[in-house]
Design a protein around this motif. Structure first.
Motif, mmCIF file in Angstrom:
data_model
loop_
_atom_site.group_PDB
_atom_site.id
_atom_site.type_symbol
_atom_site.label_atom_id
_atom_site.label_comp_id
_atom_site.label_asym_id
_atom_site.label_seq_id
_atom_site.Cartn_x
_atom_site.Cartn_y
_atom_site.Cartn_z
ATOM 1 N N SER A 70 83.982 64.361 70.848
ATOM 2 C CA SER A 70 83.382 65.309 71.696
ATOM 3 C C SER A 70 84.669 65.726 72.695
ATOM 4 N N ILE B 187 75.423 62.391 79.626
ATOM 5 C CA ILE B 187 74.336 62.007 80.135
ATOM 6 C C ILE B 187 73.261 61.881 78.820
ATOM 7 N N LEU B 188 73.431 62.848 77.865
ATOM 8 C CA LEU B 188 72.242 62.778 76.536
ATOM 9 C C LEU B 188 72.953 61.404 75.764
ATOM 10 N N ILE C 258 81.252 71.032 82.298
ATOM 11 C CA ILE C 258 79.668 70.532 82.347
ATOM 12 C C ILE C 258 79.200 70.148 80.967
ATOM 13 N N LEU C 259 79.770 71.020 79.935
ATOM 14 C CA LEU C 259 79.440 70.349 78.882
ATOM 15 C C LEU C 259 79.636 68.823 78.450
ATOM 16 N N HIS C 260 80.938 68.501 78.995
ATOM 17 C CA HIS C 260 81.129 66.925 78.729
ATOM 18 C C HIS C 260 80.233 66.128 79.732
ATOM 19 N N MET C 261 79.571 66.363 80.905
ATOM 20 C CA MET C 261 78.873 65.740 81.288
ATOM 21 C C MET C 261 77.414 65.824 80.821
ATOM 22 N N SER C 262 77.143 66.926 80.285
ATOM 23 C CA SER C 262 75.754 67.103 79.489
ATOM 24 C C SER C 262 76.040 66.034 78.350
ATOM 25 N N GLU C 263 76.758 65.805 77.831
ATOM 26 C CA GLU C 263 76.980 65.071 76.272
ATOM 27 C C GLU C 263 77.095 63.738 76.954
ATOM 28 N N TRP D 242 86.338 64.111 75.326
ATOM 29 C CA TRP D 242 86.002 64.053 76.716
ATOM 30 C C TRP D 242 87.372 63.541 77.205
ATOM 31 N N TYR E 169 71.426 58.363 77.461
ATOM 32 C CA TYR E 169 69.801 58.148 76.992
ATOM 33 C C TYR E 169 69.819 57.670 75.842
#
Length: 153
Positions: free
Chosen positions: A100, A55-56, A48-53, A102, A59
């Protein structure tokens, strides 16, 4: 004054919609690559941390594309400026992915990801160009029909 505010708001709204479109498009593309990487390594759950990174990052890069890089993936043609922006954004995504973790900071996978992102941007450019061509044809057809219906009356 009021018309100027309305035009400005419409322009802002149009830019925000373009950024949402880009964030969704590139998030899906990156998430696909990330999931293929995980499955290849026998991992069947994503961070979830990687997915949050991800999407951020989409953007942030979306805002950069729209407000700083002339919306290059929606350009009429890929000139030197657009190609440089394409490489810059692919490089940004690649740098974030590496730092990060990934892809476990694997240089080989990170390099492959860079070329994947170049390909994704090229595909987005082509899809946008095809859509513009189809929209132009449809608008011309509608204009022709309107002119013919105007003559009949």
């Amino acid at each position: 004054m009021r018309n100027k505010l309305i035009r400005g708001f419409k322009r802002y709204l149009s830019d925000e919609i373009a950024i949402e479109y880009k964030a969704c498009l590139y998030f899906f593309a990156i998430l696909f690559f990330y999931c293929v990487y995980l499955i290849y390594n026998g991992i069947y759950s994503a961070s979830i941390l990687h997915m949050s990174e991800i999407i951020l990052t989409t953007y942030i890069v979306g805002y950069l594309q729209v407000y700083g890089l002339y919306n290059f993936d929606e350009a009429e043609k890929l000139s030197g400026r657009e190609a440089a922006a394409l490489f810059l954004c692919s490089g940004l995504y690649t740098a974030v992915s590496f730092f990060s973790g990934w892809f476990g900071q694997s240089m080989a996978v990170t390099g492959l990801f860079f070329f994947y992102m170049l390909f994704m941007y090229w595909c987005a450019y082509l899809v946008n160009k095809i859509k513009r061509t189809i929209d132009t044809e449809n608008l011309n057809k509608m204009l022709k029909e309107f002119k013919e219906s105007d003559r009949d009356e």
